[in-house]
Design an enzyme around this catalytic site. Structure first.
Site, mmCIF file in Angstrom:
data_model
loop_
_atom_site.group_PDB
_atom_site.id
_atom_site.type_symbol
_atom_site.label_atom_id
_atom_site.label_comp_id
_atom_site.label_asym_id
_atom_site.label_seq_id
_atom_site.Cartn_x
_atom_site.Cartn_y
_atom_site.Cartn_z
ATOM 1 N N CYS A 149 23.245 42.812 25.637
ATOM 2 C CA CYS A 149 22.392 42.362 24.532
ATOM 3 C C CYS A 149 21.252 43.348 24.316
ATOM 4 C CB CYS A 149 21.847 40.963 24.810
ATOM 5 S SG CYS A 149 20.691 40.376 23.552
ATOM 6 N N CYS B 84 21.439 33.475 27.620
ATOM 7 C CA CYS B 84 20.690 32.980 26.465
ATOM 8 C C CYS B 84 21.511 32.067 25.579
ATOM 9 C CB CYS B 84 20.150 34.164 25.660
ATOM 10 S SG CYS B 84 21.419 35.266 25.016
#
Length: 375
Positions: A94, A204
């Protein structure tokens, strides 16, 4: 800004200096992809907190939707690894593909910098002196180095080990000289709306209130298989999919005289092998093979990697102390890292990163573990 205390304090520290400052909130996961509705979206609370902090500091802010980029560049590759029995680390990719990748592409000001609330540091240094650049040495521009922060207990350089040099050059890490306790104290002193927010934990897109297996089963069909005692070959139980267990994990098999730990997975036979105790020899390896290796200084690898190897410090999961190891090139993109002492619970799919003292040099994906030292 994420809506957490770290990025809020980062914004305040920069707002007190002479910057032309604005805030960006990344929306990386679209809950509508799962439920078809915005009901219960975790990102809404985060976005409200970002706006509250920005109003207090007089900073303009905007939300950028990068959920499509996150899906294709991070989530889909992670699904493939989970399905194959490996254990990926989406947060590292990410940072590389989205926060320090797609987000940079969206910035309207091409000479702008990106500040984050990561606990990491950056230094500028000249490239190593060599015969080839002896006469030009000193005329080269300094290059950015990713360094460990003051607070080693919160160190996040492992999560940043894959970002390219071009992005690192435009990055700011204002929390580098502070400990987490100091950041909390500053947030409370300044009465920031996020001062008492809990620490965000876990992957997340899963969220803190959801079980990983329940989440991932929405995307990977269950594939039941056997859990087998590596020593006896006896079947001890069943699993719903190789993604349900990680190497080194307690397999939680009832009725056993001692805890059984996952030693390895066999994707071809869809078997998870377990061994008794947490110090069983089958849990340890002497070396690892790492693929898709990237140096942050891509054109300047450390000396020795094609010969006797480069001795540095290795980290193969978050919140572990780095350990001594030697890295050698096998072929294009693949490296072998040999540990000074055998290491336990190393999982394929995870990221192995290399340091020279506190300078992070680069990383790659673990594709194999070896129980015998490379000859």
């Amino acid at each position: 800004m994420s809506g957490g205390v770290d990025s809020s304090v980062t914004a305040k520290l920069l707002a007190d200096q002479d910057y032309d400052l604005s805030a960006i909130f990344m929306r990386n996961w679209d809950t509508r992809d799962e439920s078809g509705t915005d009901q219960g979206c975790e990102w809404k609370k985060d976005w409200e907190d970002v706006q509250g902090v920005c109003r207090m500091l007089g900073i303009r802010c905007q939300m950028v939707d990068l959920s499509r980029e996150y899906w294709t560049r991070v989530f889909e590759p992670a699904l493939e690894l989970w399905e194959s029995g490996s254990t990926p680390n989406p947060d590292i990719w990410c940072n590389r593909e989205v926060k320090f990748g797609a987000l940079f592409d969206r910035l309207t000001e091409k000479d702008s910098w990106l500040a984050t609330g990561h606990y990491a540091d950056k230094k500028w240094a000249l490239p190593p002196l060599s015969v080839s650049n002896l006469f030009a040495y000193g005329r080269f521009p300094p290059r950015p180095q990713l360094r460990r922060p003051v607070d080693r207990s919160k160190d996040q350089t492992y999560y940043l080990s894959a970002i390219p040099e071009s992005s690192l050059a435009r990055a700011l890490f204002p929390l580098a000289p502070y400990k987490k306790t100091e950041v909390r104290e500053m947030a409370q002193k300044w009465s920031l709306p996020t001062a008492t927010r809990d620490e965000s934990m876990g992957i997340c897109f899963v969220g803190e209130k959801r079980k990983f297996d329940d989440f991932i089963s929405q995307y990977i069909p269950p594939k039941p298989g056997r859990i087998v005692d590596l020593e006896s070959g006896k079947t001890l139980g069943r699993h719903d999919g190789l993604y349900s267990y990680t190497v080194g994990q307690n397999a939680r098999i009832k009725g056993m005289p001692q805890k059984m730990h996952v030693a390895r997975k066999d994707p071809k036979e869809n078997i998870i092998y377990v061994v008794p105790g947490s110090d069983h020899p089958a849990l340890f390896c002497n070396s690892i093979v790492v693929d898709k290796w990237k140096w942050i200084w891509d054109d300047t690898p450390p000396s020795g990697i094609d010969d006797e190897g480069f001795r540095g410090r290795v980290q193969y999961r978050h919140r572990m102390m780095d350990v001594p190891g030697t890295i050698q090139r096998l072929d294009e993109g693949r490296m072998r890292i040999t540990f000074q002492k055998p290491q336990s619970s190393v999982a394929t799919g995870q990221v192995a990163a290399m340091w020279h003292r506190d300078w992070c040099l680069g990383c790659g994906i673990i594709v194999d573990t070896e129980r015998h030292a490379a000859s």
